[in-house]
Design an enzyme around this catalytic site. Structure first.
Site, short mmCIF file in Angstrom:
data_model
loop_
_atom_site.label_atom_id
_atom_site.label_comp_id
_atom_site.label_asym_id
_atom_site.label_seq_id
_atom_site.Cartn_x
_atom_site.Cartn_y
_atom_site.Cartn_z
N GLY A 180 84.43 25.41 -7.82
CA GLY A 180 84.51 23.95 -7.64
C GLY A 180 83.12 23.34 -7.57
N GLU A 203 83.07 25.41 -12.59
CA GLU A 203 83.73 24.10 -12.52
C GLU A 203 84.60 23.94 -13.76
OE1 GLU A 203 84.16 21.28 -10.66
OE2 GLU A 203 85.09 20.40 -12.43
N HIS A 443 56.34 -1.13 2.34
CA HIS A 443 55.58 -0.25 1.45
C HIS A 443 54.80 0.77 2.28
CE1 HIS A 443 53.27 1.04 -2.02
NE2 HIS A 443 52.17 0.93 -1.28
#
Ligand code: FAD
Length: 470
Positions: A180, A203, A443
């Site tokens: 999975g 998968e 920032h």
């Protein structure tokens, strides 16, 4: 026989959030759960223990990466007993805290298993023996979900684990097959790979994390591929046999390899709702084809005295969806005008890098034939990402053409799970790209990537040159 105004069956993030709000609103509340304290799958067997282990995995990955900065560490010496102790300490601290909060709010917590006896009564088989029958005015069913098994392929051996068993890290297998490629498989696969297992992921669909936008998944796949032994897509497990010293697994599908033996196998193919609540048949509550309880916008079932929330009441099966549904249901029960109608429910995959998205995805827009503008800010242009030596991320926005209204946000990169909250707020507030870009972001932070993605819509991002096409 005990009487209570509101009974809640299931002590997970849906159930306890509902119980606490109901108590805050003055209702007499009884919460029934199977563990020692409230917490449910999320705190005992899901979100929280997995994130504690992923924190350790990230640290191991970071120490390895640090060699590139001139700081070399040796190979980590892993003491599994202490690692488990750390994880259990995290779980106990949080669940113990919830027990304390329940007591402070005078929420009656009964540890045991509930059986419904019609629309206004429940019998609880108490964990420490005996039982208690309660009558109630209103009930909320919050029984959650359990790991799905592969039909016809279950093996009763500790070598085949579900997510609950894997979180206990009984050992670090040399080879681990993760069945999975969804978020639970990838998160736990990341943990075991960091601890030293050679991890293979299988998968059955054509890509990891089905449902997520491919450009986000690509960022993750680039880092996962070298971390894993193999990632096999379009492949399914067709057989498993216990050989005593390992599990022999056969595969089928496009490019399926020959059968191989793994020390352990983790089955992570999804979760099933716990709608097989004992005594449910004594009520009018309806169950849909997928096994979810059927609810309306207030989370009321077809039985007027019973509501249902969380994993048992539909997708997405996420803790924050459960708790918000729980709070909406309680408001409705308290007579407030309330409905569970979010514009965006964030999804986060806590791998390295993290992937997060909310609102409309580009994939959904394409499936709906809906025209949208998609803008991207690559983290190669982010100062903060550069200081972290993690330029591998991307922040994208899905916008309404013309107005620039934010319909969806997707982020792949370190800390994406924390960053996505700004996208959810933007969508819920009906913000436009202009609102987001005019909002001053600190920032140097990764949050600037959200602001600059909005700037890209106008062709005016400071740090990427991407003039707007006329
Ligand atoms: P649950 O948390 O499932 O709790 C329901 C409880 O009800 C259970 O404890 C069960 O024992 C109890 N119960 C059931 N029947 C009865 C009964 N008859 N009587 C009494 N009690 C009963 N979600 C996220 O949002 N973020 C994450 O990072 C995340 N990571 C996860 C990682 C793993 C490994 C797993 C397995 C899940 C993860 N999830 C995550 C999903 C998340 O755990 C669930 O969405 C969430 O717990 C659902 O909450 P709930 O309240 O609906 O029910």
């Amino acid at each position: 026989m005990m009487q209570t105004q509101l009974v809640i069956v299931g002590g997970g993030p849906g159930g306890y959030a509902a119980a606490f709000l109901a108590a805050d609103l003055g209702l007499d509340v009884t919460l029934v759960g199977e563990d020692a304290n409230p917490g449910g799958v999320c705190l005992y067997r899901g979100c929280i223990p997995s994130k504690a282990l992923l924190h350790v995995a990230a640290l191991i990955a970071e120490t390895r990466h640090a060699a590139a900065w001139g700081i070399a560490f040796g190979e980590p010496r892993i003491d599994l007993a202490r690692l488990r102790e750390f994880k259990d300490r995290v779980v106990n601290r949080l669940t113990g805290g919830l027990g304390q909060l329940a007591r402070q709010r005078k929420v009656r917590f009964l540890r045991g298993r509930a059986t419904l006896q019609g629309p206004h009564a429940v019998q609880v088989a108490l964990a420490d023996g005996g039982d208690e029958t309660l009558t109630f005015e209103t009930g909320i069913l919050a029984t959650g979900s359990r790991p799905a098994a592969i039909p016809g392929l279950s093996l009763d051996t500790p070598r085949v684990m579900d997510s609950t068993a894997a979180l206990d890290i009984p050992d670090v297998p040399k080879t681990l097959l993760v069945v999975g490629g969804g978020y639970i498989g990838l998160e736990l696969g990341t943990v075991y790979a960091a601890l030293g297992s050679a991890v293979t992921v299988v998968e059955m669909t054509g890509g990891l994390l089905p449902g997520a936008d491919r450009d986000l998944v690509t960022v993750l796949a680039k880092r996962l591929e070298p971390m894993c032994d193999a990632i096999m897509l379009n492949t399914r497990v067709s057989g498993m046999t216990d050989e005593g010293t390992g599990i022999r697994v056969s595969f089928e599908g496009e490019g399926a390899p020959a059968a191989k033996t793994f020390d352990k196998v983790l089955i992570a193919i999804g979760r099933r709702p716990n709608s097989n609540i004992p005594g449910l048949e004594t009520t009018r509550v309806e169950v849909d084809r997928k096994g979810f309880l059927v609810v309306d916008a207030q989370r009321r079932t077809a039985e007027p005295s019973l509501y249902a929330i969380g994993d048992v009441a539909g997708e997405p099966m996420l803790a924050h969806k459960a708790s918000h549904e729980g709070r909406a249901a309680v408001e409705a029960i308290a007579g407030h005008k309330a409905a569970f109608e979010p514009l965006a429910i964030p999804a986060v995959v806590f791998t390295d890098p993290e992937i997060a998205w909310c609102g409309l995805t580009e994939t959904q827009a394409a499936a709906q034939g809906r025209t949208v503008d998609v803008v991207r800010f690559p983290w190669g242009a982010s100062g903060r990402a550069t200081t972290l030596d993690r330029n591998d991320g991307v922040t994208k926005m899905v916008l309404e053409p013309g107005t620039g209204r934010v319909l969806g946000v997707g982020i792949a990169g370190v800390g994406a799970g924390d960053l996505i909250a700004e996208g959810v707020l933007a969508i819920e507030m009906g913000a436009t790209a202009d609102d987001v870009r005019l909002t001053i972001h600190p920032h140097p932070t990764l949050s600037e990537t959200v602001m600059e993605a909005a700037d890209v819509f106008f062709g005016q991002s400071t740090h990427v040159y991407r003039p707007k096409k006329s």
